[in-house]
Design an enzyme around this catalytic site. Sequence first.
Site, PDB file in Angstrom:
ATOM      1  N   HIS A  41      -5.402  21.770  -0.971  1.00 46.32           N
ATOM      2  CA  HIS A  41      -4.326  20.846  -1.351  1.00 46.32           C
ATOM      3  C   HIS A  41      -4.248  20.708  -2.877  1.00 46.32           C
ATOM      4  O   HIS A  41      -3.157  20.604  -3.450  1.00 46.32           O
ATOM      5  CB  HIS A  41      -4.555  19.467  -0.725  1.00 46.32           C
ATOM      6  CG  HIS A  41      -4.308  19.405   0.748  1.00 46.32           C
ATOM      7  ND1 HIS A  41      -3.141  19.867   1.332  1.00 46.32           N
ATOM      8  CD2 HIS A  41      -5.073  18.917   1.768  1.00 46.32           C
ATOM      9  CE1 HIS A  41      -3.191  19.666   2.644  1.00 46.32           C
ATOM     10  NE2 HIS A  41      -4.359  19.095   2.936  1.00 46.32           N
TER      11      HIS A  41
ATOM     12  N   HIS B  95     -10.829  22.899   2.584  1.00 47.02           N
ATOM     13  CA  HIS B  95      -9.499  22.439   2.993  1.00 47.02           C
ATOM     14  C   HIS B  95      -8.858  21.565   1.925  1.00 47.02           C
ATOM     15  O   HIS B  95      -7.722  21.819   1.494  1.00 47.02           O
ATOM     16  CB  HIS B  95      -9.621  21.659   4.306  1.00 47.02           C
ATOM     17  CG  HIS B  95      -8.341  21.042   4.765  1.00 47.02           C
ATOM     18  ND1 HIS B  95      -7.557  21.587   5.757  1.00 47.02           N
ATOM     19  CD2 HIS B  95      -7.687  19.907   4.366  1.00 47.02           C
ATOM     20  CE1 HIS B  95      -6.489  20.832   5.940  1.00 47.02           C
ATOM     21  NE2 HIS B  95      -6.540  19.801   5.109  1.00 47.02           N
ATOM     22  N   GLU B  96      -9.580  20.544   1.495  1.00 49.05           N
ATOM     23  CA  GLU B  96      -8.993  19.609   0.540  1.00 49.05           C
ATOM     24  C   GLU B  96      -8.744  20.269  -0.819  1.00 49.05           C
ATOM     25  O   GLU B  96      -7.775  19.942  -1.507  1.00 49.05           O
ATOM     26  CB  GLU B  96      -9.880  18.376   0.378  1.00 49.05           C
ATOM     27  CG  GLU B  96     -10.025  17.537   1.641  1.00 49.05           C
ATOM     28  CD  GLU B  96      -8.704  17.007   2.182  1.00 49.05           C
ATOM     29  OE1 GLU B  96      -7.717  16.939   1.414  1.00 49.05           O
ATOM     30  OE2 GLU B  96      -8.656  16.672   3.378  1.00 49.05           O
TER      31      GLU B  96
ATOM     32  N   GLU C 159       0.125  20.737   5.989  1.00 50.52           N
ATOM     33  CA  GLU C 159      -1.278  21.072   6.241  1.00 50.52           C
ATOM     34  C   GLU C 159      -1.514  22.578   6.336  1.00 50.52           C
ATOM     35  O   GLU C 159      -2.667  23.037   6.231  1.00 50.52           O
ATOM     36  CB  GLU C 159      -1.763  20.400   7.527  1.00 50.52           C
ATOM     37  CG  GLU C 159      -1.782  18.877   7.480  1.00 50.52           C
ATOM     38  CD  GLU C 159      -2.761  18.319   6.454  1.00 50.52           C
ATOM     39  OE1 GLU C 159      -3.745  19.012   6.121  1.00 50.52           O
ATOM     40  OE2 GLU C 159      -2.536  17.192   5.981  1.00 50.52           O
TER      41      GLU C 159
ATOM     42  N   TYR D 167       0.117  18.518  12.597  1.00 57.52           N
ATOM     43  CA  TYR D 167      -1.204  19.120  12.443  1.00 57.52           C
ATOM     44  C   TYR D 167      -1.339  20.390  13.286  1.00 57.52           C
ATOM     45  O   TYR D 167      -1.818  21.429  12.809  1.00 57.52           O
ATOM     46  CB  TYR D 167      -2.298  18.122  12.821  1.00 57.52           C
ATOM     47  CG  TYR D 167      -2.681  17.199  11.686  1.00 57.52           C
ATOM     48  CD1 TYR D 167      -3.552  17.613  10.689  1.00 57.52           C
ATOM     49  CD2 TYR D 167      -2.157  15.913  11.608  1.00 57.52           C
ATOM     50  CE1 TYR D 167      -3.891  16.773   9.640  1.00 57.52           C
ATOM     51  CE2 TYR D 167      -2.500  15.058  10.563  1.00 57.52           C
ATOM     52  CZ  TYR D 167      -3.366  15.501   9.584  1.00 57.52           C
ATOM     53  OH  TYR D 167      -3.698  14.670   8.538  1.00 57.52           O
TER      54      TYR D 167
END
Length: 335
Positions: A134, A130-131, A159, A269
């Site tokens: 980004h 996930h990160e 997100e 979210y």
Amino acid sequence: EEATYQVDHEKLKEYFPLPVVTEGVLGIYQGILGLKFEPCEEMAKRAWHKDVLAYKVTDSSTGKLVGFFYMDMHPREGKFGHAACFGIQSGCEYKGEWQVPIAALVCNFPKATKDQPGLLSHSDVETFFHEFGHVMHQLCSEAKLSMFAGTSVERDFVEAPSQMLENWVWQPSALRRMSKHYKTNEPIPDELLDSLLKSRNFNSGMFNMRQVVLATFDQTIHTRAKVDTAALLSEITEKYMTLPTTPGTNMAASFGHIAGGYDAQYYGYLWSEVYSADMFASRFESDIFSPVAGASYRKEVLAKGGSRDAIEHLRAFLGRDPSQEPFLKAKGLAA
């Protein structure tokens, strides 16, 4: 979860040594997005800590420089205690030239000991994926102005790109690429993998209702001049989850999102998940390693940053308006 699905999370950790997971994650991202990552020793030497790694990113077809990213993966005293992507330098036009983006992935995964490498839980692997999504959002940006670069998009969309990429850690073929037993190099046993995949929606009703509670609380306190936060949170929790909060506690006092950039926007979210589920189901689910879908995703979603409305990103990538049906299906609420 262990009783219902026989998921042994401690056993699973043995198949997720950090070096193997890292190689798998970086390899998958490179293939999907048409990028090449190379260690950059000079930048690593100038980093803020000796454990920090640095990488140079180029386009795999043209060789053009895309940007750089750091990976600060282990805990230490005084370090930020969660996992996040931090933009260091925005990609943008500056004094007539292109300024390449630089970002940092900051995590707190276990460090290797003399006996074994750092072992990750499956949840850690999901966080990593996930990160790092980004990070790619930052690096693939082609917006001309820094105020629209990378993740500088609407808060209720920011997100979505990374949430979509979480799906890869629930796909057997992707998990095989980022796992093997730290001692034997054996793959995850089929039975253990199958149990993990079946458990994906375990307690999802509770988790998603909690998100509704927190989003409702966030919206409510930002429309009132004065409020007893403990009493309000208890009231909303009982209304939506039919569970009382623990007497004498006030979770809102440590709910950092409500004053840290997500104020009145925590709903984003769940809102983003509607978009992320549609993007995955419509373009990637049939072939999660598709370079064609990946190129379109990079061009229409990541590269645009905030230079146009996110709804236009979605229409360009999906070829239509987004739908909520994949989200409901992913939550087990639709056939």
